[in-house]
Design an enzyme around this catalytic site. Structure first.
Site, PDB file in Angstrom:
ATOM      1  N   GLU A   1      -9.115   2.089  -7.875  1.00 18.70           N
ATOM      2  CA  GLU A   1     -10.108   1.010  -7.943  1.00 18.70           C
ATOM      3  C   GLU A   1     -11.407   1.391  -8.656  1.00 18.70           C
ATOM      4  O   GLU A   1     -12.498   1.154  -8.142  1.00 18.70           O
ATOM      5  CB  GLU A   1     -10.417   0.495  -6.530  1.00 18.70           C
ATOM      6  CG  GLU A   1      -9.185   0.001  -5.794  1.00 18.70           C
ATOM      7  CD  GLU A   1      -9.487  -0.554  -4.401  1.00 18.70           C
ATOM      8  OE1 GLU A   1     -10.636  -0.420  -3.941  1.00 18.70           O
ATOM      9  OE2 GLU A   1      -8.555  -1.112  -3.778  1.00 18.70           O
TER      10      GLU A   1
ATOM     11  N   GLU B   1       1.226  -1.795  -3.696  1.00 19.67           N
ATOM     12  CA  GLU B   1       0.726  -2.211  -2.370  1.00 19.67           C
ATOM     13  C   GLU B   1       1.061  -3.683  -2.123  1.00 19.67           C
ATOM     14  O   GLU B   1       0.216  -4.466  -1.695  1.00 19.67           O
ATOM     15  CB  GLU B   1      -0.794  -1.989  -2.275  1.00 19.67           C
ATOM     16  CG  GLU B   1      -1.217  -0.572  -2.612  1.00 19.67           C
ATOM     17  CD  GLU B   1      -2.709  -0.305  -2.413  1.00 19.67           C
ATOM     18  OE1 GLU B   1      -3.409  -1.152  -1.820  1.00 19.67           O
ATOM     19  OE2 GLU B   1      -3.169   0.767  -2.861  1.00 19.67           O
TER      20      GLU B   1
HETATM   21  C1  XIL Z   1      -6.247  -0.365   3.662  1.00 21.16           C
HETATM   22  C2  XIL Z   1      -5.455  -0.031   4.910  1.00 21.16           C
HETATM   23  O1  XIL Z   1      -4.257  -0.767   4.888  1.00 21.16           O
HETATM   24  C3  XIL Z   1      -6.256  -0.345   6.144  1.00 21.16           C
HETATM   25  O2  XIL Z   1      -5.591   0.125   7.307  1.00 21.16           O
HETATM   26  C4  XIL Z   1      -7.650   0.297   6.062  1.00 21.16           C
HETATM   27  O3  XIL Z   1      -8.414  -0.108   7.151  1.00 21.16           O
HETATM   28  C5  XIL Z   1      -8.337  -0.077   4.780  1.00 21.16           C
HETATM   29  O4  XIL Z   1      -7.509   0.262   3.679  1.00 21.16           O
HETATM   30  N1  XIL Z   1      -6.353  -1.036  -1.404  1.00 21.16           N
HETATM   31  C6  XIL Z   1      -5.952   0.256  -1.150  1.00 21.16           C
HETATM   32  C7  XIL Z   1      -5.522   0.649   0.216  1.00 21.16           C
HETATM   33  O5  XIL Z   1      -5.853   1.055  -2.097  1.00 21.16           O
HETATM   34  O6  XIL Z   1      -5.850   1.979   0.507  1.00 21.16           O
HETATM   35  C8  XIL Z   1      -6.114  -0.258   1.260  1.00 21.16           C
HETATM   36  O7  XIL Z   1      -5.545   0.087   2.525  1.00 21.16           O
HETATM   37  C9  XIL Z   1      -5.858  -1.709   0.912  1.00 21.16           C
HETATM   38  C10 XIL Z   1      -6.523  -2.055  -0.393  1.00 21.16           C
END
Ligand code: XIL
Length: 366
Positions: free
Chosen positions: A160, A266
């Site tokens: 990101e 994701e």
């Molecule tokens: C999220 C997790 O799923 C949660 O449990 C945590 O509280 C916050 O992070 N983008 C990403 C992930 O790259 O690491 C994030 O994961 C979701 C958004």
């Protein structure tokens, strides 16, 4: 005698809507259906990597050949205090995948979020200087990547780094080190495990062409510097209507044109409206519409959404190397946050949803 017209109509159509005795859900494993060479992955939480959540462990073991750590390998989990590395649960996560012959993914080394403040802090309360911050980055990457050398297939090196308009996000990493913090991170990771795949990962790369162009600039810069980068990850935190299949298709083509492989890292589909701030700890009125379950039309729309997305992935089967879901079942998803979301293929009872059946069907028809 009065005829019950509704019952009569139901009886008439009943034979037409009988489902086949064995639905795909009962019979198939996703990992057996994906194109050869593809990884089909899922993010797991610590209850799962520690084996406490037995039902989820069964699903993960049956259906997937890759795992990502939902939180365990983030900076704040691994090195909450300077030099105080914690590896217990992390080792168990890696062993979980190794014992099952899965590809173990590392997520993530350099990110503006879930990183403790000390990492960027200078002595005067301001930002650390470039040399100090670079040294902290190097130590973290060298220790973490080095520990799992040969065991972690690939790392989200930088996560990101972009704003939605494609400019570099003004993160503390960038403010402290400069724009080359990304290149530095990739160089450190390469040194720590020359055999590991290295990825750039971000969201909105399909919905925002400007942001995608920014990701392509990052990739080209790394390539021009002669640094290793193997794949680019679109996170795939999507909604029912956005991005469109056309946008997904275009994004995969554009990202692939850099020469890198493309991953959907994701994947989930957020079904809830954007919510305002909670009032007295409760979600604002109307913002939690599926508290008591998903209406059938939305369930079907979700199934279609997943089927459409997987058809696009299959179209690009030689360009995509992995598709990872961000969570096992709806109850596990980060998208709940006090509301009831239904973004994944298994419901809160860990039963496969129509979306599962549709994905399986699309993969079987390939
Ligand atoms: C999220 C997790 O799923 C949660 O449990 C945590 O509280 C916050 O992070 N983008 C990403 C992930 O790259 O690491 C994030 O994961 C979701 C958004």
């Amino acid at each position: 005698m009065e005829i019950d017209r509704r019952a009569f109509a139901r009886a008439l159509i009943a034979p037409l809507v009988v489902l086949p005795a064995t639905t795909p859900a009962a019979a198939v494993a996703l990992r057996d259906l994906v194109p050869g060479g593809w990884l089909i992955g899922v993010a797991i939480n610590q209850n799962q990597s520690d084996g406490r959540d037995a039902i989820a462990v069964d699903l993960v073991t049956t259906h997937f050949n890759a795992i990502s750590p939902e939180n365990l390998l983030k900076f704040q989990s691994v090195q909450p205090q300077p030099g105080a590395f914690t590896f217990d649960a992390q080792d168990r996560y890696v062993a979980f995948g190794r014992d099952r012959g899965m590809a173990v993914i590392g997520h993530t080394l350099v990110w503006h979020s879930q990183t403790p403040a000390w990492v960027w802090a200078g002595r005067d309360g301001g930002l650390a200087d470039r040399a100090t911050m670079l040294e902290r980055m190097r130590t973290h990457i060298t220790t973490l990547v080095g520990r799992y050398k040969g065991q972690i297939r690939g790392w989200d090196v930088v996560n990101e780094a972009l704003n939605d308009d494609g400019t570099l996000r003004d993160s503390p990493w960038r403010r402290g080190i400069g724009d080359d913090y990304i290149a530095q991170a990739f160089a450190f990771a390469r040194q720590a495990d020359p055999g590991a795949e290295l990825y750039y990962n971000d969201y909105n790369l399909a919905t925002r062409p400007e942001k995608r162009a920014g990701a392509i600039r990052i990739i080209r810069d790394l390539q021009q510097r002669g640094l290793r980068i193997d794949a680019v990850g679109e996170q795939g935190h999507w909604r029912l209507e956005s991005p469109t299949t056309l946008e997904i298709d275009q994004a995969i083509s554009d990202l692939r044109a850099t020469g890198l492989k493309v991953m959907v890292t994701e994947l989930d589909v957020n079904l809830l409206p954007q919510a305002g701030p909670p009032t007295r700890g409760q979600p604002p009125p109307g913002s939690n519409p599926y508290e008591n379950g998903l209406p059938d039309d939305v369930q079907q729309a979700l199934a279609k959404r997943y089927a459409d997305a997987f058809r696009v992935f299959l179209k690009h089967r030689d360009d995509i190397t992995r598709v990872t879901f961000w969570g096992v079942s709806d109850g596990d998803s980060w998208l709940n946050r006090g509301r009831a979301n239904h973004p994944l293929l298994w419901d809160r009872q860990r039963q496969p949803k129509p979306a599962f059946d549709e994905v399986a069907k699309v993969l079987m028809a390939k």
